[in-house]
Write a protein that holds these residues in place. Structure first.
Motif, PDB file in Angstrom:
ATOM      1  N   PHE A   3       0.725  -1.328   0.016  1.00 48.63           N
ATOM      2  CA  PHE A   3       0.039  -0.220   0.042  1.00 48.63           C
ATOM      3  C   PHE A   3       0.788   1.206  -0.030  1.00 48.63           C
ATOM      4  CE2 PHE A   3      -3.389   2.904   1.779  1.00 48.63           C
ATOM      5  CZ  PHE A   3      -4.267   2.559   0.520  1.00 48.63           C
ATOM      6  N   GLY A  53      -1.280   0.161  -5.201  1.00 46.65           N
ATOM      7  CA  GLY A  53      -1.971  -1.157  -5.793  1.00 46.65           C
ATOM      8  C   GLY A  53      -0.576  -2.021  -6.221  1.00 46.65           C
ATOM      9  N   TRP A  57      -2.994  -4.482 -10.299  1.00 40.51           N
ATOM     10  CA  TRP A  57      -4.396  -4.388 -10.202  1.00 40.51           C
ATOM     11  C   TRP A  57      -4.878  -2.929 -10.807  1.00 40.51           C
ATOM     12  CZ3 TRP A  57      -6.084  -0.468  -6.615  1.00 40.51           C
ATOM     13  CH2 TRP A  57      -7.531  -0.363  -6.590  1.00 40.51           C
ATOM     14  N   LEU A 280      -3.971  -2.025   6.529  1.00 45.28           N
ATOM     15  CA  LEU A 280      -4.707  -2.900   5.813  1.00 45.28           C
ATOM     16  C   LEU A 280      -6.147  -2.386   5.663  1.00 45.28           C
ATOM     17  CD1 LEU A 280      -4.061  -6.495   7.739  1.00 45.28           C
ATOM     18  CD2 LEU A 280      -3.602  -5.757   5.454  1.00 45.28           C
ATOM     19  N   THR A 281      -6.679  -1.840   6.615  1.00 47.59           N
ATOM     20  CA  THR A 281      -8.010  -1.058   6.728  1.00 47.59           C
ATOM     21  C   THR A 281      -8.269  -0.115   5.482  1.00 47.59           C
ATOM     22  OG1 THR A 281      -8.403  -1.507   8.994  1.00 47.59           O
ATOM     23  CG2 THR A 281      -9.624  -0.067   7.820  1.00 47.59           C
ATOM     24  N   GLU A 283      -5.896   0.254   3.002  1.00 42.66           N
ATOM     25  CA  GLU A 283      -6.135  -0.592   1.574  1.00 42.66           C
ATOM     26  C   GLU A 283      -7.313  -1.012   1.317  1.00 42.66           C
ATOM     27  OE1 GLU A 283      -3.039  -3.709  -0.700  1.00 42.66           O
ATOM     28  OE2 GLU A 283      -3.783  -4.155   1.565  1.00 42.66           O
ATOM     29  N   LYS A 284      -8.322  -1.822   2.051  1.00 38.48           N
ATOM     30  CA  LYS A 284      -9.313  -2.362   1.525  1.00 38.48           C
ATOM     31  C   LYS A 284     -10.272  -1.190   1.170  1.00 38.48           C
ATOM     32  CE  LYS A 284     -13.123  -5.374   3.552  1.00 38.48           C
ATOM     33  NZ  LYS A 284     -13.746  -5.991   4.779  1.00 38.48           N
ATOM     34  N   GLN A 285     -10.260  -0.114   1.838  1.00 37.53           N
ATOM     35  CA  GLN A 285     -11.100   1.075   1.538  1.00 37.53           C
ATOM     36  C   GLN A 285     -10.682   1.668   0.370  1.00 37.53           C
ATOM     37  OE1 GLN A 285     -10.661   3.692   4.815  1.00 37.53           O
ATOM     38  NE2 GLN A 285     -12.145   2.494   6.106  1.00 37.53           N
ATOM     39  N   TYR A 286      -9.688   1.664   0.079  1.00 39.01           N
ATOM     40  CA  TYR A 286      -8.861   2.195  -1.469  1.00 39.01           C
ATOM     41  C   TYR A 286      -9.619   1.257  -2.375  1.00 39.01           C
ATOM     42  CZ  TYR A 286      -5.330   4.101  -4.338  1.00 39.01           C
ATOM     43  OH  TYR A 286      -4.563   4.676  -5.353  1.00 39.01           O
ATOM     44  N   ARG A 287      -9.305  -0.114  -2.198  1.00 39.16           N
ATOM     45  CA  ARG A 287      -9.847  -0.720  -3.456  1.00 39.16           C
ATOM     46  C   ARG A 287     -11.368  -0.801  -3.664  1.00 39.16           C
ATOM     47  NH1 ARG A 287      -6.460  -4.989  -5.305  1.00 39.16           N
ATOM     48  NH2 ARG A 287      -4.502  -4.980  -4.632  1.00 39.16           N
ATOM     49  N   GLN A 288     -12.048  -0.465  -2.425  1.00 35.24           N
ATOM     50  CA  GLN A 288     -13.370  -0.483  -2.438  1.00 35.24           C
ATOM     51  C   GLN A 288     -14.142   0.818  -3.365  1.00 35.24           C
ATOM     52  OE1 GLN A 288     -14.619  -0.786   1.500  1.00 35.24           O
ATOM     53  NE2 GLN A 288     -15.009  -3.144   1.343  1.00 35.24           N
ATOM     54  N   HIS A 289     -13.179   1.791  -3.414  1.00 40.04           N
ATOM     55  CA  HIS A 289     -13.554   3.053  -4.184  1.00 40.04           C
ATOM     56  C   HIS A 289     -13.366   2.729  -5.548  1.00 40.04           C
ATOM     57  CE1 HIS A 289     -14.008   4.767  -0.133  1.00 40.04           C
ATOM     58  NE2 HIS A 289     -14.722   5.719  -0.567  1.00 40.04           N
TER      59      HIS A 289
END
Length: 293
Positions: A3, A53, A57, A280-281, A283-289
């Motif tokens: 990240f 990323g 990705w 980690l959180t 990164e997850k939020q970044y990908r969801q957007h």
């Protein structure tokens, strides 16, 4: 390790070594992006990629402003737009220098053969893809995303690149090119690395006109600089021994450990477990957007 901002990493690299790049924020409009590309001298085609990323990705080769606008619409995250580097050879070079040493070493060189089909004068592009043990695995993704003419018939011996970047996930074949490591290549990579503040361990993904030019430090461009999550990619050559690969991984982990220990003495603190969980959180939020796969 993960990240990391590609843009911030590029700011550490001398500009002559990487493609002309602009950073696109989440609020930037397509008109602003187009203007900044013109000011920077970036022409189509371009490579667009998320600022944060891994494993290609969200990476996409974009041919025109309409495609860039579609990409902008899908990306509710920060991303980069880079000049497309058309040099024919794509390789990865792993570099290590102990913080107490003046000279570094090249530990791995990987040649990346892009996912390619070869015509026979009879079969369509679609059939050539489906009949190829490696290409057919990418069929659904190619059908969904690319602008390939699947009905085209290639001439005998005519080649067509299906994926314009050398990533294992997208079908590129990796080959062990450690035989090209010599004093000239080591000196060139060492000189580049010493100009990047804080770089002791990592892998360059780059394109060059020829191996000879790369060794001379000319006609090449660094596409990415990967840090502690990077691997000595030559271990993914087809047929490479599993046990030899484990030895290479252990060898590089030991290098990373030794550099980290010394840098800790110099005031570079280790990441805390709490910070690790927070990243980690994020990164997850970044990908969801991002509306991409």
């Amino acid at each position: 390790m993960f990240f990391s901002s590609k843009w911030k990493i590029f700011q550490l690299v001398p500009k002559e070594y990487y493609p002309t790049t602009i950073f696109v924020d989440i609020d930037d409009k397509i008109s602003s992006i187009k203007q900044r590309m013109q000011e920077a001298g970036i022409l189509f085609p371009v490579i667009a990629k998320p600022d944060r990323g891994e494993r290609v990705w969200g990476v996409k080769k974009i041919e025109n402003i309409a495609e860039l606008e579609s990409y902008r619409t899908a990306m509710n995250i920060t991303f980069l737009v880079q000049s497309y580097i058309s040099y024919p050879i794509e390789i990865s070079i792993f570099y290590y220098r102990h913080p107490l040493e003046q000279k570094g070493i090249v530990t791995s060189v990987t040649y990346k053969k892009l996912l390619t089909i070869t015509g026979n004068g009879v079969s369509t592009v679609e059939k050539l893809i489906l009949d190829n043990d490696r290409c057919f695995l990418q069929y659904d993704k190619l059908k969904m995303e690319s602008q390939i003419d699947f009905d085209k018939i290639l001439n005998i011996g005519e080649q067509q690149v299906l994926v314009p970047y050398g990533n294992h996930v997208l079908g590129a074949t990796f080959f062990n090119y450690n035989h090209i490591i010599d004093e000239q290549l080591t000196a060139t990579i060492d000189n580049i690395s010493k100009r990047i503040d804080g770089l002791y361990y990592g892998r360059y993904d780059l394109r060059c006109k020829s191996i000879e030019d790369l060794k001379k430090g000319i006609n090449f461009s660094i596409l990415e600089v990967n840090g502690t999550a990077a691997e000595a990619a030559h271990i993914y050559e087809p047929g490479y021994s599993f046990f030899r690969a484990q030895l290479q991984i252990a060898k590089h982990f030991k290098m990373m450990y030794e550099a980290a220990i010394e840098n800790k003495k110099r005031g570079c603190s280790y990441i805390s477990f709490h910070t690790f969980l927070n990243i980690l959180t994020l990164e997850k939020q970044y990908r969801q957007h991002a509306n991409i796969v």
